[in-house]
Motif scaffolding. Sequence first.
Motif, short mmCIF file in Angstrom:
data_model
loop_
_atom_site.label_atom_id
_atom_site.label_comp_id
_atom_site.label_asym_id
_atom_site.label_seq_id
_atom_site.Cartn_x
_atom_site.Cartn_y
_atom_site.Cartn_z
N SER A 171 32.17 34.84 36.32
CA SER A 171 32.87 35.53 35.23
C SER A 171 31.96 36.53 34.53
O SER A 171 32.41 37.59 34.07
CB SER A 171 33.44 34.53 34.23
N ALA A 172 30.67 36.23 34.46
CA ALA A 172 29.72 37.19 33.87
C ALA A 172 29.67 38.47 34.69
O ALA A 172 29.59 39.58 34.13
CB ALA A 172 28.34 36.55 33.76
N VAL A 173 29.74 38.32 36.01
CA VAL A 173 29.74 39.48 36.91
C VAL A 173 31.00 40.31 36.70
O VAL A 173 30.96 41.54 36.61
CB VAL A 173 29.62 39.03 38.38
N THR A 174 32.15 39.63 36.61
CA THR A 174 33.41 40.37 36.47
C THR A 174 33.51 41.06 35.11
O THR A 174 34.05 42.16 35.01
CB THR A 174 34.62 39.43 36.67
N LYS A 175 32.99 40.41 34.08
CA LYS A 175 33.02 41.04 32.75
C LYS A 175 32.17 42.32 32.74
O LYS A 175 32.56 43.33 32.15
CB LYS A 175 32.51 40.06 31.70
N ALA A 176 31.02 42.25 33.40
CA ALA A 176 30.15 43.44 33.46
C ALA A 176 30.82 44.57 34.22
O ALA A 176 30.60 45.75 33.92
CB ALA A 176 28.83 43.06 34.13
N ALA A 177 31.66 44.22 35.19
CA ALA A 177 32.34 45.23 36.00
C ALA A 177 33.67 45.68 35.39
O ALA A 177 34.29 46.65 35.86
CB ALA A 177 32.59 44.68 37.40
N GLY A 178 34.15 44.97 34.36
CA GLY A 178 35.40 45.35 33.72
C GLY A 178 36.64 45.03 34.53
O GLY A 178 37.66 45.74 34.43
N PRO A 195 39.59 26.94 33.53
CA PRO A 195 38.80 28.13 33.86
C PRO A 195 38.66 29.14 32.74
O PRO A 195 37.66 29.88 32.70
CB PRO A 195 39.58 28.72 35.05
N PHE A 196 39.62 29.19 31.81
CA PHE A 196 39.49 30.13 30.69
C PHE A 196 38.27 29.79 29.83
O PHE A 196 37.67 30.68 29.23
CB PHE A 196 40.75 30.12 29.82
N ASP A 197 37.90 28.53 29.79
CA ASP A 197 36.71 28.14 29.02
C ASP A 197 35.43 28.63 29.70
O ASP A 197 34.35 28.59 29.09
CB ASP A 197 36.64 26.61 28.89
N HIS A 198 35.55 29.07 30.95
CA HIS A 198 34.39 29.55 31.71
C HIS A 198 34.50 31.05 32.02
O HIS A 198 33.80 31.54 32.90
CB HIS A 198 34.25 28.75 33.00
N GLY A 199 35.38 31.74 31.28
CA GLY A 199 35.41 33.20 31.38
C GLY A 199 36.48 33.79 32.27
O GLY A 199 36.52 35.02 32.43
N ALA A 200 37.33 32.98 32.89
CA ALA A 200 38.39 33.53 33.73
C ALA A 200 39.41 34.28 32.89
O ALA A 200 39.59 34.00 31.69
CB ALA A 200 39.08 32.41 34.50
N SER A 201 40.09 35.24 33.51
CA SER A 201 41.13 36.01 32.82
C SER A 201 42.53 35.50 33.15
O SER A 201 43.41 35.51 32.30
CB SER A 201 41.03 37.49 33.22
N LEU A 202 42.72 35.11 34.41
CA LEU A 202 44.02 34.61 34.87
C LEU A 202 43.80 33.35 35.70
O LEU A 202 42.77 33.21 36.37
CB LEU A 202 44.74 35.66 35.74
N VAL A 203 44.76 32.45 35.66
CA VAL A 203 44.72 31.23 36.47
C VAL A 203 46.02 31.16 37.27
O VAL A 203 47.09 31.49 36.75
CB VAL A 203 44.59 29.97 35.58
N VAL A 204 45.91 30.77 38.53
CA VAL A 204 47.11 30.53 39.33
C VAL A 204 47.12 29.08 39.79
O VAL A 204 46.07 28.44 39.91
CB VAL A 204 47.21 31.47 40.56
N HIS A 205 48.32 28.57 40.00
CA HIS A 205 48.50 27.21 40.49
C HIS A 205 49.54 27.18 41.59
O HIS A 205 50.54 27.92 41.52
CB HIS A 205 49.03 26.29 39.38
N SER A 206 49.34 26.33 42.55
CA SER A 206 50.44 25.83 43.35
C SER A 206 50.88 24.55 42.64
O SER A 206 50.22 23.51 42.74
CB SER A 206 50.00 25.52 44.79
#
Length: 425
Positions: A171-178, A195-206
Amino acid sequence: MSDTPLGFDTLQIHAGSAPDPATGARQTPIYQSTAFAFRDADHAAKLFNLQEVGYIYSRLTNPTVAVLQERIATLEGGAGAVCCSSGHAAQIMALFPLMAPGRNVVASTRLYGGTLTQFSQTIKRFGWEAKFVDFDDTDAVAAAIDDDTRAVFCETIANPGGVVTDLDTISAVTKAAGVPLIVDNTTATPYLCRPFDHGASLVVHSTTKYLTGNGTVTGGCVVDSGTFDWSASDKFPSLSAPEPAYHGMKFHETFGALAFTFHGIAVGLRDLGMTMNPQAAHYTLMGIETLSLRMQRHVENAEEIANWLETDPRVESVGWAGLASSPYKDRVARICPKGAGALFTVALKGGYEACVKTVDGLKIFSHVANLGDARSLIIHPASTTHRQLTEDQQVAAGAAPNVVRLSIGIEDAADLIADLDQAMA
Protein backbone atom coordinates in the motif's frame (compact mmCIF):
# COMPACT_ATOMS: atom_id res chain seq x y z
CA MET A 1 -27.75 0.89 17.64
CA SER A 2 -25.61 2.33 20.43
CA ASP A 3 -23.26 5.24 19.85
CA THR A 4 -20.54 3.16 21.52
CA PRO A 5 -18.51 1.19 18.94
CA LEU A 6 -19.81 -2.35 18.75
CA GLY A 7 -17.72 -5.50 18.62
CA PHE A 8 -17.31 -7.71 15.56
CA ASP A 9 -19.52 -10.48 16.95
CA THR A 10 -22.36 -8.01 17.48
CA LEU A 11 -21.96 -6.28 14.11
CA GLN A 12 -21.94 -9.56 12.16
CA ILE A 13 -25.49 -10.13 13.42
CA HIS A 14 -26.95 -6.62 13.58
CA ALA A 15 -25.17 -4.29 11.12
CA GLY A 16 -27.50 -2.96 8.46
CA SER A 17 -30.63 -4.66 9.77
CA ALA A 18 -33.63 -3.80 11.95
CA PRO A 19 -37.05 -5.35 12.48
CA ASP A 20 -39.15 -5.09 9.33
CA PRO A 21 -41.28 -1.93 9.78
CA ALA A 22 -44.33 -3.48 8.11
CA THR A 23 -44.45 -6.86 9.86
CA GLY A 24 -41.94 -6.76 12.71
CA ALA A 25 -40.05 -9.68 11.17
CA ARG A 26 -36.69 -9.87 12.97
CA GLN A 27 -34.79 -11.74 10.26
CA THR A 28 -34.18 -9.69 7.10
CA PRO A 29 -37.00 -10.57 4.68
CA ILE A 30 -36.29 -11.79 1.16
CA TYR A 31 -37.69 -8.99 -0.99
CA GLN A 32 -38.34 -11.17 -4.03
CA SER A 33 -39.47 -8.34 -6.25
CA THR A 34 -38.07 -7.05 -9.52
CA ALA A 35 -39.50 -3.55 -9.14
CA PHE A 36 -40.65 -1.13 -6.44
CA ALA A 37 -43.55 1.34 -6.59
CA PHE A 38 -42.83 5.05 -6.59
CA ARG A 39 -44.73 7.42 -4.31
CA ASP A 40 -45.36 9.77 -7.22
CA ALA A 41 -43.75 11.08 -10.41
CA ASP A 42 -41.47 13.47 -8.50
CA HIS A 43 -40.18 10.63 -6.32
CA ALA A 44 -39.41 8.54 -9.41
CA ALA A 45 -37.57 11.42 -11.08
CA LYS A 46 -35.42 12.05 -8.00
CA LEU A 47 -34.46 8.38 -7.74
CA PHE A 48 -33.44 8.18 -11.40
CA ASN A 49 -31.50 11.44 -11.11
CA LEU A 50 -29.59 10.17 -8.00
CA GLN A 51 -31.06 12.98 -5.93
CA GLU A 52 -32.67 10.55 -3.50
CA VAL A 53 -31.69 7.08 -2.32
CA GLY A 54 -34.27 4.33 -2.69
CA TYR A 55 -35.39 1.29 -4.66
CA ILE A 56 -36.22 1.26 -8.34
CA TYR A 57 -35.46 -2.12 -9.88
CA SER A 58 -33.61 -5.09 -8.39
CA ARG A 59 -30.87 -5.00 -11.01
CA LEU A 60 -29.76 -1.82 -9.25
CA THR A 61 -30.96 -1.94 -5.65
CA ASN A 62 -32.91 -4.38 -3.50
CA PRO A 63 -33.70 -4.10 0.23
CA THR A 64 -32.33 -7.58 1.09
CA VAL A 65 -29.14 -6.97 -0.84
CA ALA A 66 -28.84 -3.50 0.70
CA VAL A 67 -28.67 -5.00 4.20
CA LEU A 68 -25.89 -7.35 3.09
CA GLN A 69 -23.98 -4.47 1.51
CA GLU A 70 -24.11 -2.43 4.69
CA ARG A 71 -23.15 -5.39 6.84
CA ILE A 72 -20.06 -6.27 4.80
CA ALA A 73 -19.02 -2.61 4.53
CA THR A 74 -19.36 -2.25 8.31
CA LEU A 75 -17.32 -5.38 9.06
CA GLU A 76 -14.60 -4.22 6.65
CA GLY A 77 -14.61 -0.67 8.02
CA GLY A 78 -15.55 0.74 4.63
CA ALA A 79 -17.75 3.61 3.49
CA GLY A 80 -19.99 1.53 1.25
CA ALA A 81 -20.30 -1.67 -0.73
CA VAL A 82 -21.91 -3.07 -3.85
CA CYS A 83 -22.89 -6.73 -4.02
CA CYS A 84 -23.00 -8.62 -7.29
CA SER A 85 -23.41 -12.08 -8.76
CA SER A 86 -20.00 -13.67 -8.08
CA GLY A 87 -16.45 -13.00 -6.98
CA HIS A 88 -15.36 -12.77 -10.62
CA ALA A 89 -18.09 -10.20 -11.21
CA ALA A 90 -16.81 -8.23 -8.22
CA GLN A 91 -13.33 -8.06 -9.76
CA ILE A 92 -14.69 -6.63 -13.02
CA MET A 93 -16.94 -4.26 -11.05
CA ALA A 94 -13.90 -3.03 -9.11
CA LEU A 95 -11.83 -2.41 -12.23
CA PHE A 96 -14.61 -1.04 -14.43
CA PRO A 97 -14.64 2.58 -13.14
CA LEU A 98 -10.84 2.73 -13.17
CA MET A 99 -9.75 1.18 -16.44
CA ALA A 100 -9.94 2.12 -20.12
CA PRO A 101 -8.42 0.73 -23.33
CA GLY A 102 -4.63 0.87 -23.06
CA ARG A 103 -4.60 0.95 -19.25
CA ASN A 104 -3.16 -1.76 -17.03
CA VAL A 105 -3.46 -3.33 -13.60
CA VAL A 106 -0.38 -4.61 -11.75
CA ALA A 107 -1.32 -7.95 -10.20
CA SER A 108 0.31 -10.50 -7.95
CA THR A 109 1.49 -13.77 -9.47
CA ARG A 110 -0.07 -15.52 -6.46
CA LEU A 111 -3.75 -15.42 -7.34
CA TYR A 112 -6.60 -17.86 -7.76
CA GLY A 113 -6.26 -19.61 -11.14
CA GLY A 114 -9.55 -18.21 -12.41
CA THR A 115 -8.39 -14.69 -11.58
CA LEU A 116 -5.10 -15.26 -13.38
CA THR A 117 -7.04 -16.37 -16.46
CA GLN A 118 -9.52 -13.48 -16.18
CA PHE A 119 -6.68 -10.98 -15.92
CA SER A 120 -4.29 -12.53 -18.44
CA GLN A 121 -6.87 -13.40 -21.10
CA THR A 122 -10.40 -12.09 -20.74
CA ILE A 123 -9.74 -8.46 -19.82
CA LYS A 124 -7.68 -8.11 -23.00
CA ARG A 125 -11.01 -8.03 -24.84
CA PHE A 126 -11.71 -4.72 -23.08
CA GLY A 127 -8.32 -3.39 -24.15
CA TRP A 128 -7.01 -3.73 -20.59
CA GLU A 129 -3.70 -5.35 -19.65
CA ALA A 130 -2.45 -7.09 -16.51
CA LYS A 131 1.21 -7.11 -15.50
CA PHE A 132 2.03 -9.95 -13.12
CA VAL A 133 4.69 -9.42 -10.47
CA ASP A 134 5.98 -11.31 -7.42
CA PHE A 135 4.59 -9.15 -4.61
CA ASP A 136 7.35 -10.27 -2.27
CA ASP A 137 9.60 -8.11 -4.47
CA THR A 138 8.48 -4.59 -3.57
CA ASP A 139 10.91 -2.96 -5.99
CA ALA A 140 9.48 -5.04 -8.83
CA VAL A 141 5.96 -3.93 -7.94
CA ALA A 142 7.03 -0.28 -7.94
CA ALA A 143 8.87 -0.72 -11.24
CA ALA A 144 5.83 -2.32 -12.89
CA ILE A 145 3.62 0.71 -12.16
CA ASP A 146 3.70 3.14 -15.09
CA ASP A 147 1.68 6.08 -16.41
CA ASP A 148 -1.02 3.73 -17.68
CA THR A 149 -1.44 1.78 -14.42
CA ARG A 150 -4.81 2.33 -12.82
CA ALA A 151 -4.80 -0.22 -10.01
CA VAL A 152 -2.71 -2.75 -8.10
CA PHE A 153 -4.35 -6.08 -7.20
CA CYS A 154 -3.51 -8.84 -4.72
CA GLU A 155 -5.05 -11.31 -2.28
CA THR A 156 -4.68 -11.04 1.50
CA ILE A 157 -4.07 -14.79 1.86
CA ALA A 158 -3.20 -16.09 -1.58
CA ASN A 159 -5.25 -18.89 -3.11
CA PRO A 160 -4.04 -21.62 -3.31
CA GLY A 161 -0.68 -21.27 -1.57
CA GLY A 162 -1.74 -19.61 1.69
CA VAL A 163 0.90 -16.86 1.34
CA VAL A 164 0.12 -13.74 3.37
CA THR A 165 0.72 -10.53 1.41
CA ASP A 166 2.56 -7.66 3.08
CA LEU A 167 -0.27 -5.18 2.60
CA ASP A 168 1.47 -2.42 4.56
CA THR A 169 4.45 -2.39 2.21
CA ILE A 170 2.43 -2.76 -0.99
CA SER A 171 0.00 0.00 0.00
CA ALA A 172 2.94 2.36 0.60
CA VAL A 173 4.05 1.72 -2.99
CA THR A 174 0.57 2.36 -4.40
CA LYS A 175 0.13 5.55 -2.38
CA ALA A 176 3.43 6.89 -3.72
CA ALA A 177 2.25 6.10 -7.25
CA GLY A 178 -1.22 7.61 -6.75
CA VAL A 179 -3.13 4.45 -7.69
CA PRO A 180 -5.60 2.40 -5.61
CA LEU A 181 -4.72 -0.93 -4.05
CA ILE A 182 -7.47 -3.53 -4.56
CA VAL A 183 -7.30 -6.47 -2.15
CA ASP A 184 -9.23 -9.71 -2.52
CA ASN A 185 -10.04 -10.52 1.10
CA THR A 186 -12.03 -13.68 0.40
CA THR A 187 -9.72 -16.16 2.12
CA ALA A 188 -9.07 -14.00 5.18
CA THR A 189 -12.50 -12.37 5.67
CA PRO A 190 -12.75 -9.18 7.74
CA TYR A 191 -12.54 -11.33 10.87
CA LEU A 192 -8.88 -12.20 10.22
CA CYS A 193 -7.86 -9.05 8.34
CA ARG A 194 -9.29 -5.66 7.42
CA PRO A 195 -7.19 -4.50 4.45
CA PHE A 196 -8.32 -0.89 4.86
CA ASP A 197 -6.40 -0.83 8.14
CA HIS A 198 -3.29 -1.64 6.08
CA GLY A 199 -3.76 1.01 3.40
CA ALA A 200 -5.96 -0.69 0.81
CA SER A 201 -8.41 1.45 -1.17
CA LEU A 202 -10.88 -1.21 -2.31
CA VAL A 203 -11.70 -4.73 -1.12
CA VAL A 204 -13.37 -7.47 -3.15
CA HIS A 205 -14.94 -10.69 -1.91
CA SER A 206 -16.30 -13.85 -3.32
CA THR A 207 -19.14 -14.02 -0.80
CA THR A 208 -19.63 -17.59 -2.06
CA LYS A 209 -16.83 -18.67 0.27
CA TYR A 210 -16.37 -17.99 4.00
CA LEU A 211 -18.92 -15.18 4.28
CA THR A 212 -21.75 -17.52 3.29
CA GLY A 213 -19.87 -20.51 4.63
CA ASN A 214 -22.26 -23.27 3.61
CA GLY A 215 -21.70 -23.80 -0.12
CA THR A 216 -25.22 -22.79 -1.16
CA VAL A 217 -25.00 -19.64 -3.31
CA THR A 218 -22.55 -17.63 -5.38
CA GLY A 219 -22.02 -13.93 -4.87
CA GLY A 220 -19.48 -11.13 -4.84
CA CYS A 221 -18.94 -7.77 -3.19
CA VAL A 222 -16.85 -4.63 -3.78
CA VAL A 223 -16.18 -2.52 -0.69
CA ASP A 224 -14.92 1.06 -0.88
CA SER A 225 -12.75 2.52 1.86
CA GLY A 226 -13.99 5.99 0.97
CA THR A 227 -10.47 7.35 1.44
CA PHE A 228 -8.98 7.43 -2.07
CA ASP A 229 -8.94 10.86 -3.72
CA TRP A 230 -10.35 10.16 -7.19
CA SER A 231 -9.95 13.83 -8.15
CA ALA A 232 -6.26 14.16 -7.27
CA SER A 233 -5.32 13.48 -10.90
CA ASP A 234 -6.99 13.00 -14.27
CA LYS A 235 -6.47 9.22 -14.15
CA PHE A 236 -10.01 8.35 -13.08
CA PRO A 237 -12.43 10.37 -15.25
CA SER A 238 -15.35 7.99 -14.57
CA LEU A 239 -15.34 9.28 -11.00
CA SER A 240 -13.88 12.78 -11.32
CA ALA A 241 -15.11 14.06 -14.70
CA PRO A 242 -18.67 14.94 -15.77
CA GLU A 243 -20.86 11.87 -16.37
CA PRO A 244 -22.94 12.34 -19.56
CA ALA A 245 -25.62 9.86 -18.47
CA TYR A 246 -26.37 12.03 -15.41
CA HIS A 247 -26.35 15.50 -17.00
CA GLY A 248 -22.67 16.14 -16.33
CA MET A 249 -22.70 15.25 -12.64
CA LYS A 250 -19.27 14.43 -11.17
CA PHE A 251 -19.49 11.37 -8.92
CA HIS A 252 -16.60 12.27 -6.61
CA GLU A 253 -17.60 15.89 -6.30
CA THR A 254 -21.24 14.94 -5.60
CA PHE A 255 -20.92 11.85 -3.40
CA GLY A 256 -17.48 12.23 -1.79
CA ALA A 257 -16.50 9.12 0.14
CA LEU A 258 -19.39 7.18 -1.46
CA ALA A 259 -18.43 8.08 -5.05
CA PHE A 260 -17.15 4.63 -5.97
CA THR A 261 -20.16 2.91 -4.37
CA PHE A 262 -22.71 5.10 -6.14
CA HIS A 263 -20.91 4.64 -9.45
CA GLY A 264 -20.91 0.88 -8.94
CA ILE A 265 -24.70 0.91 -8.62
CA ALA A 266 -25.70 3.73 -10.95
CA VAL A 267 -23.36 2.76 -13.80
CA GLY A 268 -21.80 -0.64 -13.02
CA LEU A 269 -24.93 -2.59 -12.11
CA ARG A 270 -27.07 -0.55 -14.47
CA ASP A 271 -24.98 -1.41 -17.54
CA LEU A 272 -23.12 -4.62 -16.66
CA GLY A 273 -26.09 -6.21 -14.90
CA MET A 274 -24.02 -8.44 -12.59
CA THR A 275 -26.80 -8.46 -10.01
CA MET A 276 -26.96 -10.47 -6.79
CA ASN A 277 -30.39 -11.99 -6.28
CA PRO A 278 -32.15 -11.36 -2.93
CA GLN A 279 -32.31 -15.06 -2.00
CA ALA A 280 -28.52 -15.32 -2.31
CA ALA A 281 -28.15 -12.21 -0.17
CA HIS A 282 -30.40 -13.79 2.47
CA TYR A 283 -28.31 -16.98 2.64
CA THR A 284 -25.12 -14.92 2.93
CA LEU A 285 -26.58 -12.76 5.69
CA MET A 286 -27.41 -15.90 7.66
CA GLY A 287 -23.89 -17.20 7.10
CA ILE A 288 -22.22 -14.00 8.28
CA GLU A 289 -24.07 -14.25 11.61
CA THR A 290 -21.67 -17.07 12.60
CA LEU A 291 -18.57 -15.86 10.74
CA SER A 292 -16.34 -15.26 13.77
CA LEU A 293 -17.25 -18.61 15.34
CA ARG A 294 -16.56 -20.48 12.14
CA MET A 295 -13.31 -18.68 11.39
CA GLN A 296 -11.97 -19.47 14.87
CA ARG A 297 -12.65 -23.18 14.32
CA HIS A 298 -11.31 -23.08 10.75
CA VAL A 299 -8.02 -21.62 11.99
CA GLU A 300 -7.73 -23.98 14.97
CA ASN A 301 -8.24 -27.01 12.73
CA ALA A 302 -5.85 -25.66 10.09
CA GLU A 303 -3.11 -25.20 12.69
CA GLU A 304 -3.49 -28.75 14.03
CA ILE A 305 -3.61 -30.34 10.59
CA ALA A 306 -0.76 -28.26 9.11
CA ASN A 307 1.51 -29.15 12.00
CA TRP A 308 0.68 -32.85 11.60
CA LEU A 309 1.27 -32.76 7.85
CA GLU A 310 4.64 -31.01 8.24
CA THR A 311 5.99 -33.96 10.24
CA ASP A 312 4.64 -36.63 7.88
CA PRO A 313 7.38 -38.35 5.81
CA ARG A 314 5.13 -38.47 2.72
CA VAL A 315 4.92 -34.66 2.66
CA GLU A 316 7.51 -32.44 1.00
CA SER A 317 6.20 -29.10 2.30
CA VAL A 318 3.16 -27.39 3.79
CA GLY A 319 2.13 -23.87 2.77
CA TRP A 320 0.24 -22.75 5.86
CA ALA A 321 1.71 -19.36 6.82
CA GLY A 322 1.05 -19.89 10.52
CA LEU A 323 3.68 -22.62 10.85
CA ALA A 324 6.74 -21.72 12.90
CA SER A 325 8.85 -22.72 9.88
CA SER A 326 6.97 -20.46 7.44
CA PRO A 327 8.83 -17.47 5.98
CA TYR A 328 5.53 -15.58 6.31
CA LYS A 329 5.09 -16.23 10.02
CA ASP A 330 6.00 -12.65 10.99
CA ARG A 331 3.48 -11.26 8.51
CA VAL A 332 0.71 -13.33 10.06
CA ALA A 333 1.23 -11.58 13.40
CA ARG A 334 1.00 -8.18 11.70
CA ILE A 335 -1.54 -8.70 8.90
CA CYS A 336 -3.71 -11.55 10.21
CA PRO A 337 -3.17 -11.58 14.00
CA LYS A 338 -6.15 -13.90 14.61
CA GLY A 339 -4.68 -16.59 12.39
CA ALA A 340 -3.37 -17.48 8.96
CA GLY A 341 -6.68 -18.74 7.62
CA ALA A 342 -7.63 -22.29 6.68
CA LEU A 343 -6.61 -22.46 3.02
CA PHE A 344 -3.17 -23.80 2.14
CA THR A 345 -1.30 -26.18 -0.11
CA VAL A 346 0.56 -29.42 0.57
CA ALA A 347 3.32 -30.70 -1.71
CA LEU A 348 3.51 -34.50 -1.78
CA LYS A 349 6.76 -36.36 -2.36
CA GLY A 350 5.02 -38.78 -4.69
CA GLY A 351 4.34 -36.01 -7.21
CA TYR A 352 1.34 -35.73 -9.52
CA GLU A 353 0.27 -39.37 -9.11
CA ALA A 354 0.34 -39.17 -5.31
CA CYS A 355 -1.87 -36.09 -5.46
CA VAL A 356 -4.44 -37.81 -7.67
CA LYS A 357 -4.51 -40.92 -5.49
CA THR A 358 -4.86 -38.87 -2.30
CA VAL A 359 -7.75 -36.86 -3.73
CA ASP A 360 -9.53 -40.01 -4.88
CA GLY A 361 -8.94 -41.82 -1.58
CA LEU A 362 -10.47 -39.28 0.81
CA LYS A 363 -13.80 -40.01 2.49
CA ILE A 364 -14.56 -36.91 4.63
CA PHE A 365 -12.88 -34.26 2.48
CA SER A 366 -14.99 -33.34 -0.56
CA HIS A 367 -13.30 -33.07 -3.96
CA VAL A 368 -14.87 -29.84 -5.24
CA ALA A 369 -13.88 -26.57 -6.91
CA ASN A 370 -14.75 -24.39 -3.94
CA LEU A 371 -13.27 -23.18 -0.66
CA GLY A 372 -14.46 -21.61 2.57
CA ASP A 373 -17.17 -24.19 3.22
CA ALA A 374 -17.96 -25.54 6.69
CA ARG A 375 -16.96 -28.87 5.14
CA SER A 376 -13.31 -29.70 4.44
CA LEU A 377 -12.49 -29.57 0.76
CA ILE A 378 -9.58 -30.65 -1.44
CA ILE A 379 -8.58 -30.09 -5.04
CA HIS A 380 -5.53 -30.65 -7.25
CA PRO A 381 -5.04 -27.18 -8.78
CA ALA A 382 -2.66 -28.19 -11.58
CA SER A 383 -5.32 -30.40 -13.16
CA THR A 384 -8.32 -28.17 -12.36
CA THR A 385 -8.38 -24.53 -11.21
CA HIS A 386 -4.89 -23.76 -12.59
CA ARG A 387 -5.05 -26.15 -15.56
CA GLN A 388 -5.00 -23.33 -18.15
CA LEU A 389 -1.60 -22.10 -16.95
CA THR A 390 1.83 -23.25 -18.04
CA GLU A 391 3.82 -25.29 -15.53
CA ASP A 392 6.03 -22.27 -14.79
CA GLN A 393 2.91 -20.17 -14.12
CA GLN A 394 1.52 -22.94 -11.91
CA VAL A 395 4.71 -23.01 -9.85
CA ALA A 396 4.70 -19.20 -9.56
CA ALA A 397 1.10 -19.30 -8.36
CA GLY A 398 1.89 -21.96 -5.75
CA ALA A 399 0.05 -24.67 -7.69
CA ALA A 400 2.83 -26.97 -8.93
CA PRO A 401 1.84 -30.43 -10.24
CA ASN A 402 2.81 -32.11 -6.92
CA VAL A 403 0.55 -29.81 -4.87
CA VAL A 404 -2.96 -30.27 -3.49
CA ARG A 405 -5.01 -27.45 -1.98
CA LEU A 406 -6.82 -27.98 1.29
CA SER A 407 -9.70 -25.87 2.60
CA ILE A 408 -10.00 -26.98 6.20
CA GLY A 409 -13.54 -27.07 7.55
CA ILE A 410 -15.00 -27.08 11.03
CA GLU A 411 -15.28 -30.84 11.58
CA ASP A 412 -13.36 -32.73 14.27
CA ALA A 413 -9.66 -32.23 13.50
CA ALA A 414 -8.79 -35.80 14.54
CA ASP A 415 -11.22 -37.17 11.96
CA LEU A 416 -9.72 -34.98 9.24
CA ILE A 417 -6.19 -36.10 10.10
CA ALA A 418 -7.27 -39.76 10.02
CA ASP A 419 -8.89 -39.22 6.62
CA LEU A 420 -5.74 -37.63 5.17
CA ASP A 421 -3.59 -40.36 6.70
CA GLN A 422 -5.53 -43.23 5.14
CA ALA A 423 -5.81 -41.46 1.75
CA MET A 424 -2.06 -40.75 1.54
CA ALA A 425 -1.40 -44.38 2.49
